[in-house]
Each structure stands twice: as C-alpha cells, then as structure tokens.
Design a protein around this motif. Structure first.
Motif, PDB file in Angstrom:
ATOM      1  N   LYS A 127     -32.617  85.756   2.344  1.00 55.90           N
ATOM      2  CA  LYS A 127     -31.929  86.249   3.533  1.00 55.90           C
ATOM      3  C   LYS A 127     -31.424  85.149   4.465  1.00 55.90           C
ATOM      4  CE  LYS A 127     -32.854  90.439   2.236  1.00 55.90           C
ATOM      5  NZ  LYS A 127     -31.808  91.298   1.661  1.00 55.90           N
ATOM      6  N   GLU A 130     -27.522  84.457   4.263  1.00 54.44           N
ATOM      7  CA  GLU A 130     -26.790  85.587   4.844  1.00 54.44           C
ATOM      8  C   GLU A 130     -26.881  85.580   6.366  1.00 54.44           C
ATOM      9  OE1 GLU A 130     -28.913  85.721   2.398  1.00 54.44           O
ATOM     10  OE2 GLU A 130     -28.194  86.980   0.746  1.00 54.44           O
ATOM     11  N   GLN A 133     -24.766  82.641   7.606  1.00 54.86           N
ATOM     12  CA  GLN A 133     -23.356  82.976   7.406  1.00 54.86           C
ATOM     13  C   GLN A 133     -22.857  83.919   8.499  1.00 54.86           C
ATOM     14  OE1 GLN A 133     -21.958  84.297   3.411  1.00 54.86           O
ATOM     15  NE2 GLN A 133     -21.425  86.185   4.435  1.00 54.86           N
ATOM     16  N   ASP A 134     -23.691  84.877   8.882  1.00 55.11           N
ATOM     17  CA  ASP A 134     -23.305  85.888   9.857  1.00 55.11           C
ATOM     18  C   ASP A 134     -23.563  85.466  11.297  1.00 55.11           C
ATOM     19  OD1 ASP A 134     -22.613  87.430   7.675  1.00 55.11           O
ATOM     20  OD2 ASP A 134     -24.488  88.579   7.672  1.00 55.11           O
ATOM     21  N   TYR A 232     -31.262  92.636   7.145  1.00 53.83           N
ATOM     22  CA  TYR A 232     -31.968  91.550   6.466  1.00 53.83           C
ATOM     23  C   TYR A 232     -33.456  91.827   6.265  1.00 53.83           C
ATOM     24  CZ  TYR A 232     -27.780  89.644   8.621  1.00 53.83           C
ATOM     25  OH  TYR A 232     -26.502  89.464   9.057  1.00 53.83           O
TER      26      TYR A 232
END
Length: 245
Positions: A127, A130, A133-134, A232
């Motif tokens: 996680k 991700e 990235q976000d 997540y």
C-alpha cells in the motif's frame, strides 16, 4: 529513454540468416529484497557517471536519478504513475547535497544512503506506493516545514513524511489535544505482516485528519482520515471473525 548500449548480437538459425538484437537498458539480477537498495545505487552510479566521470551537473544528475527511480519501481518510462517532482528534487538537493551545482559519485552515494531505504519501502511494502502516488504520504519534507503546515490546524491533524534521521522509516507529525505539534517515529512494533501503515493509522485515535499533498501541483489537501485512507486498509476475509486485521 536511456541510451541503448552500442552492441549488436547476430544469431544464426536454420530459416533466418541473421537476427539483430538490441540490448536492453542496464540491469542487475538480485536474489532477495535486502540487496535492492545497494543494487539501485550501483545502477545510479553507472548511469549518472558514464565512463566513471568524476562529477556531473546537478540537472543532469537529477534527470538520471529520476530515470533510475522510475525503472527500479517497475514503472513505464514514458508514462510513470509517480515520478519525482521538481519540488521534491529541491528538497533532496538542499537537504542532502547543500545545493551543490556539481555532483560527485560520493555525493550520489550520500543521497542514496537516504533515498535507497525510502524507495525500498515504496516499492516493496504493501500500500505504500499507492499512498505516495496519491499524495497521502507527503514524503519529502523537513520537520520544520511540517511544523509550519500544522500551525493553526485542529488537534488530530497529521502529516506523513519520510524520516530524515532513520532512512526507510515513516515519521508522523501531528497536532495533539493540547495544540502542541508532536513527531512520532513509526516503529517496527507498530506494523506487521498483516498490519500495514494505513491499518496502524486507522487504529490510532490521535490521528484524525490527514494533511496530504497533490504531487503534481505541490498543493496541500486536507481529508478526514476514514475517507482518505479507506482504500488502503487491509480488508477482512469474508467470514472472518471480528476483531483486528
């Protein structure tokens, strides 16, 4: 794209006289995760300092570093999901290299001593890529900048950064109930095989409002924790009993 090596191999077959094969970008085969960061440093030195060049301009080095990062995190070079942005390079250049206009191999290793363990977690820990990235993990930010962003925020507001003193670890800056800014280093006991960083944050009541970042524009975002981190969280398997994860 990284330049291809000027090498051509010719293979003879029964039906085709010759086949021209272009070599790939440089790569190293590793047998386990523990060697990943060290190998990343070797690739960076090989690519950023061709022919063992003693030093290179910072912009050139930064571009090569971004290429290595995109490659070793298994992203497409032409359309990466999460590259290192200019504001992040400014932080790395200032914090670890003193804004030097020329970068030596020793400088590159100093920077990688911090960056290697960070990217190891980004690449391998569940996680984390991700979230970064976000923009849920702010990442590259100093403790002083965290204090600035958290000033006048409500108690329970928190920000996730990469620890500068413990490379590869996460530090959480937050406003406590007495309106005092605190910094907590996430320890190994806080996480586990079935408990990820977002799981830990979910279970910790003193963290309520996530202060994140929009990476492409370097602007702050403020979201309720339960909404921001829900995608997540580790999901319980269907039919599993209540309790933890």
């Amino acid at each position: 794209m990284m330049p291809r090596a000027p090498y051509k191999e010719r293979i003879r077959t029964e039906t085709i006289d010759t086949i021209d094969i272009s070599t790939t970008n440089p790569f190293i085969v590793i047998t386990n995760e523990s060697k990943w960061a060290k190998v990343g440093c070797c690739l960076l030195l090989h690519i950023a300092f061709p022919n063992r060049t003693s030093e290179v301009p910072w912009p050139y080095f930064a571009n090569k570093l971004n290429m290595v990062y995109i490659s070793i995190t298994s992203q497409a070079m032409d359309k990466p999901h999460r590259r290192i942005y200019p504001w992040e390079f400014e932080y790395l250049h200032s914090r670890f290299l003193g804004n030097k206009p020329k970068i030596t191999r020793d400088d590159a290793e100093i920077l990688w001593n911090f960056l290697g363990p960070v990217l190891l977690n980004v690449h391998f820990k569940r996680k984390i890529f991700e979230m970064w990235q976000d923009g849920k993990i702010y990442g590259f930010i100093s403790k002083a900048a965290c204090n600035h962003f958290l000033t006048n925020q409500h108690p329970g507001t928190f920000l996730i950064r990469f620890s500068e003193t413990k490379p590869g670890c996460f530090a959480i800056a937050y406003m406590d109930a007495s309106n005092t800014i605190q910094h907590y280093l996430v320890e190994s006991k806080d996480l586990g095989a079935n408990r990820t960083l977002p799981d830990y944050l979910r279970d910790c009541g003193k963290f309520q409002t996530l202060l994140g970042v929009v990476p492409s524009s370097h602007t702050l975002s403020i979201e309720d924790k339960s909404y921001a981190l829900d995608p997540y969280y580790t999901k319980l398997k269907k039919g599993a009993g209540g309790g933890g994860v």
